[in-house]
Motif scaffolding. Structure first.
Motif, PDB file in Angstrom:
ATOM      1  N   MET A  33      -0.046   8.782  -0.741  1.00 12.05           N
ATOM      2  CA  MET A  33      -1.127   7.898  -0.324  1.00 12.05           C
ATOM      3  C   MET A  33      -0.872   6.468  -0.763  1.00 12.05           C
ATOM      4  N   GLY A  34      -1.323   5.535   0.038  1.00 13.69           N
ATOM      5  CA  GLY A  34      -1.125   4.139  -0.314  1.00 13.69           C
ATOM      6  C   GLY A  34      -2.326   3.287   0.023  1.00 13.69           C
ATOM      7  N   TRP A  35      -2.396   2.136  -0.633  1.00 17.01           N
ATOM      8  CA  TRP A  35      -3.357   1.095  -0.304  1.00 17.01           C
ATOM      9  C   TRP A  35      -2.573  -0.143   0.137  1.00 17.01           C
ATOM     10  N   ALA A  48      -0.559  -0.610  -3.522  1.00 15.91           N
ATOM     11  CA  ALA A  48      -0.275   0.458  -4.478  1.00 15.91           C
ATOM     12  C   ALA A  48      -0.100   1.769  -3.715  1.00 15.91           C
ATOM     13  N   ALA A  49       0.600   2.723  -4.349  1.00 16.56           N
ATOM     14  CA  ALA A  49       0.793   4.026  -3.728  1.00 16.56           C
ATOM     15  C   ALA A  49       0.926   5.097  -4.798  1.00 16.56           C
ATOM     16  N   ILE A  50       0.678   6.345  -4.412  1.00 15.22           N
ATOM     17  CA  ILE A  50       0.697   7.447  -5.359  1.00 15.22           C
ATOM     18  C   ILE A  50       1.100   8.727  -4.636  1.00 15.22           C
ATOM     19  N   THR A  51       1.832   9.576  -5.318  1.00 18.33           N
ATOM     20  CA  THR A  51       2.130  10.890  -4.761  1.00 18.33           C
ATOM     21  C   THR A  51       0.882  11.752  -4.817  1.00 18.33           C
ATOM     22  N   GLU A  88      -7.279 -14.790  -4.433  1.00 17.25           N
ATOM     23  CA  GLU A  88      -6.154 -14.366  -3.584  1.00 17.25           C
ATOM     24  C   GLU A  88      -6.139 -12.865  -3.318  1.00 17.25           C
ATOM     25  N   ASP A  89      -7.027 -12.111  -3.947  1.00 18.41           N
ATOM     26  CA  ASP A  89      -7.165 -10.686  -3.639  1.00 18.41           C
ATOM     27  C   ASP A  89      -8.079 -10.452  -2.443  1.00 18.41           C
ATOM     28  N   THR A  90      -8.686 -11.511  -1.929  1.00 21.52           N
ATOM     29  CA  THR A  90      -9.556 -11.389  -0.767  1.00 21.52           C
ATOM     30  C   THR A  90      -8.773 -10.892   0.436  1.00 21.52           C
ATOM     31  N   ALA A  91      -9.248  -9.791   1.042  1.00 25.61           N
ATOM     32  CA  ALA A  91      -8.537  -9.186   2.159  1.00 25.61           C
ATOM     33  C   ALA A  91      -9.316  -7.970   2.635  1.00 25.61           C
ATOM     34  N   VAL A  92      -8.901  -7.441   3.774  1.00 30.80           N
ATOM     35  CA  VAL A  92      -9.339  -6.112   4.193  1.00 30.80           C
ATOM     36  C   VAL A  92      -8.357  -5.118   3.578  1.00 30.80           C
ATOM     37  N   TYR A  93      -8.885  -4.138   2.892  1.00 31.22           N
ATOM     38  CA  TYR A  93      -8.063  -3.133   2.207  1.00 31.22           C
ATOM     39  C   TYR A  93      -8.052  -1.844   3.014  1.00 31.22           C
ATOM     40  N   TYR A  94      -6.846  -1.332   3.238  1.00 31.84           N
ATOM     41  CA  TYR A  94      -6.652  -0.132   4.037  1.00 31.84           C
ATOM     42  C   TYR A  94      -6.046   0.987   3.198  1.00 31.84           C
ATOM     43  N   CYS A  95      -6.536   2.189   3.415  1.00 32.99           N
ATOM     44  CA  CYS A  95      -5.963   3.399   2.844  1.00 32.99           C
ATOM     45  C   CYS A  95      -5.023   4.010   3.888  1.00 32.99           C
TER      46      CYS A  95
END
Length: 123
Positions: A33-35, A48-51, A88-95
């Motif tokens: 999975m990732g963001w 970021a990502a994770i198993t 600068e973290d302003t954004a649309v975040y996707y999974c």
């Protein structure tokens, strides 16, 4: 059928913390999975990502030490904990989910995407 639904995005101030959630269904242990995030006028970028086991993680340099990705024990939700937020973290975040079993930084390897959740950080 794989479904990913993000939530938790909102307007916060610089230095605040926020936790994003991604409700997952149809995911098996062969996935990672990732963001990712996309700011206005910019390309989508890895966050970021994770198993699926949770044993391996990967972070972009811009968020390392501030963000934490995790999966709950029931394997139904993927979280992104964000501390010390900056404008600068302003954004649309996707999974997103990929069937490569690796916490990849490459968006094109991800097969499934959520609809996104907006995070705005005011200065």
């Amino acid at each position: 059928q794989v479904q990913l639904v993000e939530s938790g995005g909102r307007l916060v101030q610089t230095g605040d913390s926020l936790r994003l959630s991604c409700a997952v269904s149809g995911i098996t242990s062969k996935y990672a999975m990732g963001w990712f995030r996309q700011a206005p006028g910019k390309e989508r970028e890895f966050v970021a990502a994770i198993t699926w086991s949770g044993f391996a993680t990967n972070y972009a340099d811009a968020v390392k030490g501030r963000f934490t990705i995790s999966i709950d024990n029931a394997k139904t939700t993927v979280y992104l904990r964000m501390n010390n937020l900056k404008p600068e973290d302003t954004a649309v975040y996707y999974c997103a989910a990929n069937d490569q079993r690796v916490p990849s930084t490459l968006a094109h390897l991800y097969d499934y995407w959520g609809q996104g959740t907006q995070v705005a950080v005011s200065s």
